[in-house]
Design a protein around this motif. Structure first.
Motif, short mmCIF file in Angstrom:
data_model
loop_
_atom_site.label_atom_id
_atom_site.label_comp_id
_atom_site.label_asym_id
_atom_site.label_seq_id
_atom_site.Cartn_x
_atom_site.Cartn_y
_atom_site.Cartn_z
N VAL A 1 -1.56 52.04 -40.82
CA VAL A 1 -0.76 50.77 -39.57
C VAL A 1 -2.65 50.52 -39.22
O VAL A 1 -2.90 50.91 -37.82
N THR B 1 -2.55 47.83 -33.56
CA THR B 1 -1.20 48.16 -32.96
C THR B 1 -0.71 46.84 -32.20
O THR B 1 -0.15 47.55 -30.93
N THR C 1 2.47 47.43 -34.69
CA THR C 1 3.74 48.34 -34.06
C THR C 1 5.11 48.10 -34.72
O THR C 1 5.96 48.82 -35.04
N ALA D 1 5.17 49.56 -38.30
CA ALA D 1 5.19 50.63 -38.01
C ALA D 1 6.56 51.66 -37.51
O ALA D 1 7.27 52.00 -38.39
N SER E 1 9.03 54.32 -40.08
CA SER E 1 8.91 55.31 -39.24
C SER E 1 9.85 55.65 -38.90
O SER E 1 10.85 56.35 -39.57
N VAL F 1 3.51 57.84 -40.71
CA VAL F 1 2.73 55.95 -40.01
C VAL F 1 1.38 56.35 -39.74
O VAL F 1 2.29 57.73 -38.91
N LEU G 1 -1.83 55.30 -36.97
CA LEU G 1 -1.68 54.29 -36.56
C LEU G 1 -2.99 54.47 -36.35
O LEU G 1 -3.97 55.17 -35.21
N ALA H 1 6.24 54.96 -32.94
CA ALA H 1 6.13 54.16 -33.89
C ALA H 1 4.75 54.63 -35.28
O ALA H 1 4.78 54.84 -36.59
N GLY H 2 4.62 56.35 -34.36
CA GLY H 2 4.25 56.91 -36.10
C GLY H 2 3.00 57.93 -34.96
O GLY H 2 3.18 58.09 -33.96
#
Length: 361
Positions: free
Chosen positions: A6, A9, A14, A17, A21, A27, A29, A45-46
């Motif tokens: 991704v 963000t 986000t 993500a 996730s 993921v 970022l 989120a990763g």
């Protein structure tokens, strides 16, 4: 899909993500602002660790003005099997990529129709896209595997896929998203220098109309810069209606009976056309909006009041279809408007009154 990258963000990147996730996708970022990527990673989120190799899908979630260049860099680096962007305009980025001479078989343009007035990773939620349309704009060149990756992304985010032509999408969002933003801001701008006594009279109507005027101006300048023609076309039509409405209102103020009659007819015409347009806005579950009845309840501004009224409605066996809250000016109280099926309005009002709630209207 097992891995994703991704790039960007903010709110949308986000949120996507977080959704991926949460459903087992690994993921990675990236953001031009490392602090934003760190914040997204801290939310679950990763990871900020670079991918060890090519990922399954790269999701580019940057402003429209930078979408094509970021996509081009990722594609030239061979970062993923498939690439998509989530920019709010689709024709421009695709034409920019074509002009760069890139092979577009691994690319598909997309646009999730979801957002908030707030931006940035802290505003993100894994359920941002749930039940919302997610537009896909494949071309003849788009590889079937890439289309399937995009559809998998939409499914993992629990959104609803809608396939459109890129330019048709841009004309559509000019009407249903970009023009409303400008009109909301224009109405809200009238309040900036308004008399304080006038502002104190603000009710639910003005709150509804100006809600999205709280959005980030810099973000919207970037969006509108990428789609100026279609937005200008829609606004030209609105401007024509405004001019006609101004003439009609002047007519209502005239001493001439014929002008007053013509003015009233013109005002009624624009209001009826508004009724006809509003009916076409999808309601619950994407169906035509139902005609609900409202049960208005006065509540105090105390923790747990809203939860308690919902619980009492549940005990009465009534499903709340929609809700609005209007705060009372200068008082620690508010009016909750509960929208329910017409047949449920009477029983709900009686049940809530029996449980001690103050019913209004």
């Amino acid at each position: 899909m097992r891995t994703a990258l991704v790039i960007g963000t903010g709110l949308v990147g986000t949120s996507a993500a977080l959704a991926l996730s949460g459903r087992g996708v690994h993921v990675h970022l990236v953001d031009h602002d490392p602090a934003s990527a760190r914040t997204a990673a801290s939310l679950g989120a990763g990871t900020q660790e670079p991918p060890p190799g090519r990922v399954d899908l790269a999701v580019v979630a940057v402003p429209p003005a930078h979408t094509a260049s970021v996509l081009a860099a990722a594609m030239r680096a061979g970062a993923a099997r498939g690439y998509l962007d989530v920019a709010s305009v689709k024709g421009g980025p695709r034409r920019e990529l074509e002009a760069l001479g890139l092979d577009l078989t691994p690319y598909i343009g997309t646009h999730p129709m979801a957002g908030k007035e707030r931006s940035g990773p802290l505003a993100a939620t894994a359920d941002l896209f749930e039940g919302r349309p997610w537009v896909l704009t494949p071309t003849r060149d788009t590889d079937t595997d890439v289309l399937n990756l995009a559809l998998e992304l939409v499914a993992l985010c629990r959104a609803v896929p809608v396939v459109m032509d890129a330019d048709a999408h841009d004309r559509a969002v000019a009407l249903v998203s970009h023009t409303p933003q400008l009109i909301s801001s224009m109405v809200a701008a009238r309040l900036a220098e308004a008399d304080e006594n006038a502002v104190r009279l603000c009710g639910q109507g003005i709150r509804d109309v100006t809600r999205i005027a709280a959005s980030d101006p810099r973000m919207w300048v970037e969006i509108l810069t990428a789609n100026p023609g279609p937005v200008a076309d829609v606004l030209a039509g609105v401007a024509a209606d405004l001019e006609e409405t101004v003439r009609a209102l002047r007519g209502l103020h005239s001493a001439d009976e014929e002008k007053r009659s013509a003015g009233a007819e013109a005002i009624e015409d624009v209001l009826r056309r508004g009724n006809a347009g509003r009916v076409r806005v999808p309601g619950k579950h994407g169906s035509a909006p139902a005609a609900y009845e409202t049960v208005a309840v006065l509540i105090g501004d105390r923790p747990g009041e809203l939860a308690a009224i919902f619980a009492d409605a549940g005990r009465a066996g009534v499903n709340i279809e929609d809700v609005r809250i209007e705060h009372a000016t200068g008082q620690q109280a508010g009016l909750v408007q509960l929208m329910v099926e017409p047949s449920a309005a009477g029983p709900l009002g009686a049940a809530l009154k029996e449980r001690g709630w103050s019913i209004r209207g």
